[in-house]
Design an enzyme around this catalytic site. Structure first.
Site, PDB file in Angstrom:
ATOM      1  N   LEU A 129      12.983   8.009 -25.072  1.00 16.78           N
ATOM      2  CA  LEU A 129      11.975   7.996 -24.010  1.00 16.78           C
ATOM      3  C   LEU A 129      12.534   7.310 -22.763  1.00 16.78           C
ATOM      4  CD1 LEU A 129       8.932   8.473 -23.194  1.00 16.78           C
ATOM      5  CD2 LEU A 129       8.468   6.179 -24.080  1.00 16.78           C
ATOM      6  N   GLU A 131      14.746   5.528 -19.763  1.00 21.27           N
ATOM      7  CA  GLU A 131      15.877   5.921 -18.906  1.00 21.27           C
ATOM      8  C   GLU A 131      16.266   4.714 -18.061  1.00 21.27           C
ATOM      9  OE1 GLU A 131      14.973   9.456 -16.664  1.00 21.27           O
ATOM     10  OE2 GLU A 131      14.609  10.652 -18.481  1.00 21.27           O
ATOM     11  N   ALA A 134      13.440   4.243 -15.710  1.00 23.42           N
ATOM     12  CA  ALA A 134      12.096   4.495 -16.249  1.00 23.42           C
ATOM     13  C   ALA A 134      11.950   3.757 -17.573  1.00 23.42           C
ATOM     14  CB  ALA A 134      11.861   5.994 -16.431  1.00 23.42           C
ATOM     15  N   THR A 166      18.128   3.296 -29.624  1.00 24.41           N
ATOM     16  CA  THR A 166      18.496   2.635 -30.874  1.00 24.41           C
ATOM     17  C   THR A 166      19.098   3.643 -31.848  1.00 24.41           C
ATOM     18  OG1 THR A 166      16.774   0.992 -30.563  1.00 24.41           O
ATOM     19  CG2 THR A 166      17.601   1.270 -32.815  1.00 24.41           C
ATOM     20  N   ARG A 276      17.267 -31.868 -46.648  1.00 27.41           N
ATOM     21  CA  ARG A 276      17.881 -32.747 -45.647  1.00 27.41           C
ATOM     22  C   ARG A 276      17.241 -34.139 -45.669  1.00 27.41           C
ATOM     23  NH1 ARG A 276      22.272 -33.998 -42.614  1.00 27.41           N
ATOM     24  NH2 ARG A 276      21.674 -34.837 -40.576  1.00 27.41           N
ATOM     25  N   GLN A 345      14.655 -25.818 -34.649  1.00 20.83           N
ATOM     26  CA  GLN A 345      14.301 -27.237 -34.463  1.00 20.83           C
ATOM     27  C   GLN A 345      14.299 -27.984 -35.792  1.00 20.83           C
ATOM     28  OE1 GLN A 345      13.987 -28.134 -31.372  1.00 20.83           O
ATOM     29  NE2 GLN A 345      13.538 -30.291 -31.694  1.00 20.83           N
ATOM     30  N   GLY A 348      17.617 -29.029 -36.721  1.00 26.94           N
ATOM     31  CA  GLY A 348      18.296 -29.910 -35.777  1.00 26.94           C
ATOM     32  C   GLY A 348      19.579 -29.271 -35.267  1.00 26.94           C
ATOM     33  N   GLY A 349      20.644 -30.074 -35.139  1.00 30.02           N
ATOM     34  CA  GLY A 349      21.919 -29.567 -34.611  1.00 30.02           C
ATOM     35  C   GLY A 349      22.489 -28.444 -35.454  1.00 30.02           C
ATOM     36  N   GLU A 372       9.573  -1.015 -27.455  1.00 38.55           N
ATOM     37  CA  GLU A 372       8.328  -0.246 -27.684  1.00 38.55           C
ATOM     38  C   GLU A 372       7.215  -0.740 -26.756  1.00 38.55           C
ATOM     39  OE1 GLU A 372       7.262   1.361 -31.331  1.00 38.55           O
ATOM     40  OE2 GLU A 372       9.308   1.426 -32.099  1.00 38.55           O
TER      41      GLU A 372
HETATM   42  C1  LIG Z   1      17.783  -3.250 -27.864  1.00 38.72           C
HETATM   43  C2  LIG Z   1      16.847  -2.237 -27.272  1.00 38.72           C
HETATM   44  C3  LIG Z   1      16.525  -1.104 -27.994  1.00 38.72           C
HETATM   45  C4  LIG Z   1      15.686  -0.125 -27.449  1.00 38.72           C
HETATM   46  N1  LIG Z   1      15.436   1.025 -28.144  1.00 38.72           N
HETATM   47  C5  LIG Z   1      14.806   2.050 -27.508  1.00 38.72           C
HETATM   48  C6  LIG Z   1      14.724   3.334 -28.124  1.00 38.72           C
HETATM   49  O1  LIG Z   1      15.181   3.543 -29.261  1.00 38.72           O
HETATM   50  N2  LIG Z   1      14.141   4.348 -27.438  1.00 38.72           N
HETATM   51  C7  LIG Z   1      13.635   4.177 -26.187  1.00 38.72           C
HETATM   52  O2  LIG Z   1      13.115   5.127 -25.617  1.00 38.72           O
HETATM   53  N3  LIG Z   1      13.689   2.954 -25.578  1.00 38.72           N
HETATM   54  C8  LIG Z   1      14.266   1.902 -26.200  1.00 38.72           C
HETATM   55  N4  LIG Z   1      14.361   0.675 -25.590  1.00 38.72           N
HETATM   56  C9  LIG Z   1      13.809   0.512 -24.243  1.00 38.72           C
HETATM   57  C10 LIG Z   1      12.640  -0.450 -24.170  1.00 38.72           C
HETATM   58  O3  LIG Z   1      11.492   0.150 -24.694  1.00 38.72           O
HETATM   59  C11 LIG Z   1      12.501  -0.875 -22.689  1.00 38.72           C
HETATM   60  O4  LIG Z   1      13.567  -1.785 -22.432  1.00 38.72           O
HETATM   61  C12 LIG Z   1      11.170  -1.514 -22.388  1.00 38.72           C
HETATM   62  O5  LIG Z   1      10.149  -0.568 -22.463  1.00 38.72           O
HETATM   63  C13 LIG Z   1      11.150  -2.173 -21.005  1.00 38.72           C
HETATM   64  O6  LIG Z   1      11.683  -1.331 -20.019  1.00 38.72           O
HETATM   65  P1  LIG Z   1      12.792  -1.933 -19.029  1.00 38.72           P
HETATM   66  O7  LIG Z   1      13.852  -2.555 -19.852  1.00 38.72           O
HETATM   67  O8  LIG Z   1      13.197  -0.865 -18.077  1.00 38.72           O
HETATM   68  O9  LIG Z   1      12.057  -3.100 -18.254  1.00 38.72           O
HETATM   69  P2  LIG Z   1      11.147  -2.952 -16.921  1.00 38.72           P
HETATM   70  O10 LIG Z   1      10.126  -1.893 -17.116  1.00 38.72           O
HETATM   71  O11 LIG Z   1      12.041  -2.894 -15.736  1.00 38.72           O
HETATM   72  O12 LIG Z   1      10.400  -4.374 -16.944  1.00 38.72           O
HETATM   73  C14 LIG Z   1      11.003  -5.568 -16.436  1.00 38.72           C
HETATM   74  C15 LIG Z   1       9.941  -6.679 -16.509  1.00 38.72           C
HETATM   75  O13 LIG Z   1       8.820  -6.307 -15.692  1.00 38.72           O
HETATM   76  C16 LIG Z   1       7.622  -6.367 -16.470  1.00 38.72           C
HETATM   77  N5  LIG Z   1       6.687  -5.336 -15.999  1.00 38.72           N
HETATM   78  C17 LIG Z   1       6.929  -4.022 -15.777  1.00 38.72           C
HETATM   79  N6  LIG Z   1       5.807  -3.395 -15.393  1.00 38.72           N
HETATM   80  C18 LIG Z   1       4.821  -4.341 -15.385  1.00 38.72           C
HETATM   81  C19 LIG Z   1       3.425  -4.318 -15.095  1.00 38.72           C
HETATM   82  N7  LIG Z   1       2.792  -3.185 -14.747  1.00 38.72           N
HETATM   83  N8  LIG Z   1       2.731  -5.479 -15.187  1.00 38.72           N
HETATM   84  C20 LIG Z   1       3.350  -6.636 -15.558  1.00 38.72           C
HETATM   85  N9  LIG Z   1       4.661  -6.719 -15.847  1.00 38.72           N
HETATM   86  C21 LIG Z   1       5.380  -5.579 -15.775  1.00 38.72           C
HETATM   87  C22 LIG Z   1       8.076  -6.126 -17.902  1.00 38.72           C
HETATM   88  O14 LIG Z   1       7.130  -6.628 -18.828  1.00 38.72           O
HETATM   89  C23 LIG Z   1       9.388  -6.876 -17.936  1.00 38.72           C
HETATM   90  O15 LIG Z   1       9.148  -8.251 -18.162  1.00 38.72           O
HETATM   91  C24 LIG Z   1      15.144  -0.335 -26.150  1.00 38.72           C
HETATM   92  C25 LIG Z   1      15.463  -1.496 -25.436  1.00 38.72           C
HETATM   93  C26 LIG Z   1      16.317  -2.425 -25.962  1.00 38.72           C
HETATM   94  C27 LIG Z   1      16.683  -3.644 -25.138  1.00 38.72           C
END
Ligand SMILES: Cc1cc2nc3c(=O)[nH]c(=O)nc-3n(C[C@H](O)[C@H](O)[C@H](O)COP(=O)(O)OP(=O)(O)OC[C@H]3O[C@@H](n4cnc5c(N)ncnc54)[C@H](O)[C@@H]3O)c2cc1C
Length: 394
Positions: A129, A131, A134, A166, A276, A345, A348-349, A372
């Protein structure tokens, strides 16, 4: 109370599943968790053990050759694997995430073909999903799918980049969301099954991550990938709706992953605190330590109960699943972050070193607050449900 009153008690069958998964994990998953993390390598031992025990994609219905586990049983499998190794828990979790769009909206032919292959262990399923531009705003995706009415039959040609996928490169099958009509935004997105072997599919280098290092996360490149039109999941323009319906169910599995990670950290901290000694006694004798452990246990249990309630709603397809899926994922992941941090915590260390597993669990827990849908997005989802008047149904 009579035993015919199952409310808030696991059935014998669910308890037996937990025992069976725990036995597999104790023997074949936990012993490799530190090495998998240290070398950021795929958990091959766990993958083989989960496949051998039919826990690799337990949600696949029996009619398609799967184990036919209900949503609660699937949650228990993921929770138990995560307790031992969070990276490995992404095998059953992502197999469900990737294939659920087919199960929810696919044609009978697609279900037979792809759910059957998944159940038989012929290949895993990933979900594409996100990008580069996105993430939270997934509707803003740019990947395109264009209909090509060739002399060899109808095809779609896919182009674009999917990010953060993933198990990309490991999985054989990919549910890919792509724009079929740019004018219609969410209603102009369609879902497709793409195979790793389709010409034009390639993968980026694995991301170097804070945690879940054994779960490969890569970009998926789609370069003129021409696939038969019958690989579309559901009708044209329904892909985004299917993607969101899928997440309602699979956020419950991320909650389960978070509960498992937290339980693993709590179990380790409890054992350590009794071993401990400082000031001539076990640190577990100090009330300050007992209160910390008590809060950890209380929060893990609250997260588990909410997760299991959400799993029941997922199984029944209740109207309030959207709220409960978001609530379980958000609450359990916040609990996992807090509990794993407190487990460090307690040690500890020593907790701060890689000689003990709790720092790994703390790093692994962080992702459950992000993927997700971030926990900010979960709160948006919950608030919308509340404001729309969707009532909780027990
Ligand atoms: C290890 C890993 C595995 C993943 N696996 C998959 C996968 O298998 N398939 C897939 O499709 N995706 C996957 N993802 C993508 C994941 O779902 C996205 O990273 C996530 O949805 C956030 O998108 P972004 O990283 O672009 O952050 P952004 O959307 O850029 O968000 C950046 C920050 O802004 C905040 N933010 C954004 N919009 C708002 C709003 N309207 N109000 C308040 N705060 C907001 C967010 O909460 C976040 O703190 C994966 C990501 C990681 C890191």
């Amino acid at each position: 109370m009579s035993s015919e009153f199952p409310l808030f008690a696991l059935s014998e069958e669910h308890q037996a599943i937990r025992e069976a998964v725990r036995a597999v994990c104790d023997a074949k998953v936990a012993p490799f968790a530190a090495d998998v993390d240290e070398h950021a390598r795929y958990p091959d031992e766990a993958a083989a053990a989960l496949l051998a025990a039919d826990f690799h994609a337990p949600h696949v219905p029996e009619e398609y050759g799967g184990a036919g586990a209900d949503a609660l049983a699937t949650v228990i499998v993921i929770e138990e694997v995560a307790r031992a190794c969070a990276s490995s828990s992404l095998i059953p979790a992502v197999n469900k995430l990737g294939s659920l769009p087919v199960q929810i909206s696919g044609s009978e032919e697609l279900k037979k073909r792809y759910l059957g292959k998944l159940a038989a262990g012929e290949g895993g399923f990933s979900y594409c999903l996100s990008e580069p531009d996105a993430g939270s705003d997934a509707v803003g995706m740019k990947a395109r799918a264009v209909l090509d009415r060739g002399s060899d039959g109808d095809h779609y040609v896919l182009n674009g980049v999917k990010r953060w996928i993933t198990n990309a490169g490991v999985s054989e099958y990919y549910t890919v969301m792509a724009v079929t009509d740019p004018e219609k935004r969410g209603r102009g997105i369609s879902a497709f099954v793409v195979e790793k072997s389709d010409p034009g599919v390639s993968f980026g280098a694995p991301e170097k991550k804070l945690g879940i290092k054994g779960s490969p996360t890569r970009e998926v490149y789609l370069d003129n990938v021409r696939i038969p039109a019958d690989r579309m999941i559901g009708a044209e323009g329904t892909g985004f709706e299917t993607a969101m319906k899928t997440l309602d169910h699979t956020r419950v599995t991320i909650a389960a992953q978070a509960v498992g990670i937290a339980q693993g950290a709590l179990d380790y901290a409890l054992g350590y605190a009794q071993e401990r000694k400082q000031f001539g006694k076990s640190i577990s004798d100090f009330q300050g330590m007992q209160f910390l452990l008590a809060d950890m246990g209380m929060k893990v249990e609250a997260a588990r109960q909410l997760t299991y309630a959400a799993a029941g709603k997922s199984e029944r397809g209740d109207a309030d699943l959207t709220f409960f899926g978001a609530a379980a994922k958000c609450f359990a992941s916040d609990v996992a972050m807090e509990v794993t941090t407190n487990a460090v915590q307690v040690l500890g260390g020593y907790g701060y070193t890689r000689d003990y597993p709790v720092e790994r669990m703390m790093r692994d827990a962080k992702i459950t607050q992000i993927y997700e849908g971030t926990n900010q997005v979960q709160r948006i989802v919950m608030a919308r449900q509340l404001l729309a008047g969707v009532q909780s149904q027990l």
